[in-house]
Scaffold this motif. Structure first.
Motif, PDB file in Angstrom:
ATOM      1  N   ALA A  99       3.093   1.937   3.207  1.00  7.96           N
ATOM      2  CA  ALA A  99       4.194   1.069   3.212  1.00  7.96           C
ATOM      3  C   ALA A  99       5.355   1.350   2.513  1.00  7.96           C
ATOM      4  O   ALA A  99       6.367   1.602   2.765  1.00  7.96           O
ATOM      5  CB  ALA A  99       3.861  -0.511   2.976  1.00  7.96           C
TER       6      ALA A  99
ATOM      7  N   CYS B 237       0.828  -1.275   0.100  1.00  7.76           N
ATOM      8  CA  CYS B 237      -0.098  -0.032  -0.015  1.00  7.76           C
ATOM      9  C   CYS B 237       0.739   1.336   0.127  1.00  7.76           C
ATOM     10  O   CYS B 237       1.832   1.245   0.337  1.00  7.76           O
ATOM     11  CB  CYS B 237      -0.930   0.053   1.179  1.00  7.76           C
ATOM     12  SG  CYS B 237      -0.040  -0.025   2.826  1.00  7.76           S
TER      13      CYS B 237
ATOM     14  N   CYS C  65       1.803  -1.192   8.364  1.00  2.00           N
ATOM     15  CA  CYS C  65       2.301  -0.497   7.242  1.00  2.00           C
ATOM     16  C   CYS C  65       3.390   0.172   7.377  1.00  2.00           C
ATOM     17  O   CYS C  65       4.458   0.361   6.601  1.00  2.00           O
ATOM     18  CB  CYS C  65       1.232  -0.106   6.335  1.00  2.00           C
ATOM     19  SG  CYS C  65      -0.424  -0.920   6.346  1.00  2.00           S
TER      20      CYS C  65
HETATM   21 ZN    ZN Z   1       0.042  -1.861   3.986  1.00  2.00          ZN
END
Ligand code: ZN
Length: 150
Positions: free
Chosen positions: A67, A64, A128
């Motif tokens: 991250a 994502c 994340c």
């Molecule tokens: Zn993530």
């Protein structure tokens, strides 16, 4: 405050879409993989460290925006830093994203990384944001086990 928030969001989206320091580092003397199964984020870090100072670092991975942006901005921030400085940055970053604390000490330690303060409002996103840091920590400590946030 809201315009600052928007700016922060823009930086994260920009780095998430176009991560800096992306690729494989041929002369790395530390490398480590990290995985956040909760979200599906994966990173692999390559670090070239000499005499306790990070000379160069790159990463590969997918996941994502938070991250990817976290890994991108982290690598931008750790270049030329000592392992002791990096340890302090990680501690500050952890307080920032888990508790939303950004005092002057944390700000000094983190600089641009303060953009992740808003993550504290979304506990599910903390993993994340910290994946790259946990992975870096393991890479520099020379742990041979893969990092998982679970
Ligand atoms: Zn993530």
């Amino acid at each position: 405050m809201s315009s600052l928030r928007e700016l922060y969001q823009e930086i994260i989206v920009d780095h998430g879409r176009h991560p800096r320091h992306f690729g494989k580092l041929a002369n790395a003397n530390h490398s480590q993989e990290g995985h956040n199964p909760l979200c599906g984020d994966k990173v692999k870090l390559y670090v070239c460290e000499e005499n306790g100072v990070v000379q160069e670092a790159l990463f590969e991975g997918s996941g994502c925006a938070i991250a990817m942006a976290s890994a991108s901005l982290m690598l931008e921030s750790i270049k030329g830093k000592t392992l002791v400085q990096i340890e302090k940055m990680f501690a500050s970053f952890h307080r920032l994203v888990t508790q939303g604390i950004c005092d002057s000490e944390i700000e000094n330690n983190l600089g641009k990384l303060a953009v992740f303060q808003g993550v504290a409002e979304f506990p599910v996103r903390v993993k994340c944001a910290t994946l790259a840091w946990h992975t870096l920590n393991a890479a520099l400590l020379g742990s041979s086990e893969k990092v998982s946030t679970e």
